[in-house]
Design an enzyme around this catalytic site. Structure first.
Site, PDB file in Angstrom:
ATOM      1  N   CYS A   1      52.154  17.499 -66.002  1.00 60.73           N
ATOM      2  CA  CYS A   1      52.705  16.847 -64.813  1.00 60.73           C
ATOM      3  C   CYS A   1      53.674  17.734 -64.039  1.00 60.73           C
ATOM      4  CB  CYS A   1      53.375  15.534 -65.197  1.00 60.73           C
ATOM      5  SG  CYS A   1      52.265  14.382 -66.018  1.00 60.73           S
TER       6      CYS A   1
ATOM      7  N   HIS B   1      58.617  13.693 -60.489  1.00 59.46           N
ATOM      8  CA  HIS B   1      57.446  13.142 -61.160  1.00 59.46           C
ATOM      9  C   HIS B   1      57.662  11.653 -61.405  1.00 59.46           C
ATOM     10  CE1 HIS B   1      54.084  12.527 -63.695  1.00 59.46           C
ATOM     11  NE2 HIS B   1      54.767  12.493 -64.822  1.00 59.46           N
TER      12      HIS B   1
ATOM     13  N   ASN C   1      50.976   6.839 -62.604  1.00 60.88           N
ATOM     14  CA  ASN C   1      51.235   8.226 -62.963  1.00 60.88           C
ATOM     15  C   ASN C   1      50.005   9.051 -62.613  1.00 60.88           C
ATOM     16  OD1 ASN C   1      51.619  10.704 -64.216  1.00 60.88           O
ATOM     17  ND2 ASN C   1      52.443   9.846 -66.111  1.00 60.88           N
TER      18      ASN C   1
END
Length: 341
Positions: free
Chosen positions: A114, A249, A279
């Site tokens: 990520c 993030h 996500n």
């Protein structure tokens, strides 16, 4: 003297299929209210069976080029950040390059989970800064997590979604663009979030699923977020009051907002998109940045803190001084894309 490098265009793409908590909850054995209360995620998108990561990434890159009024031939570098590549080889960036027709560009992948987009932005920024013949680079964050999620695993099925966002880097005015990057990794915790099968250790052709150590991931986020924010402010010699936006993030909006508030980040400063898309891994930061720009939350000279963290584990941060003269926007060419206001 090196010309400052900053963001000159942005685009995004979300697959057409939108999955609500009501749908996800049935297979996961929980309620829609449980998902919303624990994660803050209300919906996520899922790629069609024929869509791979490169298809999503190419769509986002095309929209970014349209937004910046750049021709594909002007791209010198394409960096793709993803944990869900089309295949183990070749690089997904080569697939994206072919789909958009960027024959003059060098294409390569960056794998940092990520945190991948931020790692890719460092590579692209340095490439442009050090190569006088290169002018524009594309950094694409993309994930097709739905291909790897076990729908019965509430820990992952409730969080992960599919999507892509592309950021174009190029020359900006003096005093604008990216500042110093801080990046880090600690492989001792690689098992916290991973797709175990499909590589050289477990070379199988099916059964690849995302697994996640929820407590380990939570503890990591609550530790790394304040450290990265403090480090970014310290290196930039600025205070939080001088920051317009914190773009980070989005692993879990509830956890993200908790960590941000504990550090004094206001709701006005924090950009939250995880409630809308879940996500989306390496695409989260560029998607949130593009969304903030399209919503009119960024003006020329605004200071943005970018904070990344992900599996590996990996993390990083930098300051971005926004360049309004670049007319950064999100092209409204695709129905599933962010729209200009």
């Amino acid at each position: 003297m090196n010309v400052p490098v900053g963001v000159v265009g942005a685009g995004s793409y979300l697959p057409a299929r939108r999955r609500t908590n009501d749908e996800v909850a049935v297979a996961a054995g929980v309620s829609a209210e449980w998902i919303a209360g624990r994660t803050g995620v209300l919906a996520r998108h899922a790629a069609a069976p024929e869509e791979a990561a490169s298809d999503l990434g190419a769509a986002a890159l095309k929209s970014a080029l349209a937004a910046a009024h750049l021709e594909v031939e002007q791209l010198d570098v394409i960096v793709v950040a993803t944990s869900t590549p089309d295949e183990l080889g070749p690089a997904t960036a080569c697939r994206v390059q072919a789909l958009v027709g960027a024959r003059q560009a060098v294409a390569l992948d960056v794998t940092a989970a990520c945190s991948g987009w931020l790692f890719g932005a460092r590579v692209a920024r340095d490439w442009l800064a050090q190569d006088p013949s290169a002018r524009y680079a594309a950094v694409v964050g993309v994930e097709a997590y739905s291909k790897f999620v076990d729908p019965t695993d509430r820990a992952t099925a409730s969080l992960f979604g599919d999507g892509a966002a592309a950021t174009l880097l190029g020359p900006v005015a003096e005093g604008r663009g990216f500042g110093a990057f801080t990046l880090g990794s600690d492989g001792r915790y690689a098992d916290h979030a991973m797709i175990a099968a499909g590589g050289s250790r477990l070379p199988v052709t099916r059964g690849q699923r995302i697994t996640m150590n929820g407590k380990g991931v939570r503890d990591f986020i609550l530790d790394v977020f304040p450290r990265m924010l403090a480090q970014a402010l310290g290196r930039g010699r600025v205070t939080l009051d001088e920051v317009a936006l914190v773009v980070t993030h989005q692993p879990n909006p509830v956890l993200l907002q908790r960590a941000a508030r504990e550090m004094g980040v206001t709701d006005r400063q924090l950009v939250v998109v995880g409630d809308e898309v879940g996500n989306i891994g390496a695409a989260n930061i560029p998607y949130a940045l593009a969304k903030a720009a399209s919503d009119g939350r960024l003006r020329d000279g605004d200071l943005v803190v970018l904070i990344a963290f992900g599996g590996g584990v990996t993390w990083g941060t930098t300051l971005l001084r926004w360049s309004g003269a670049s007319a950064v926007r999100v092209a409204p060419a695709l129905a599933t894309q962010l729209q200009l206001h």
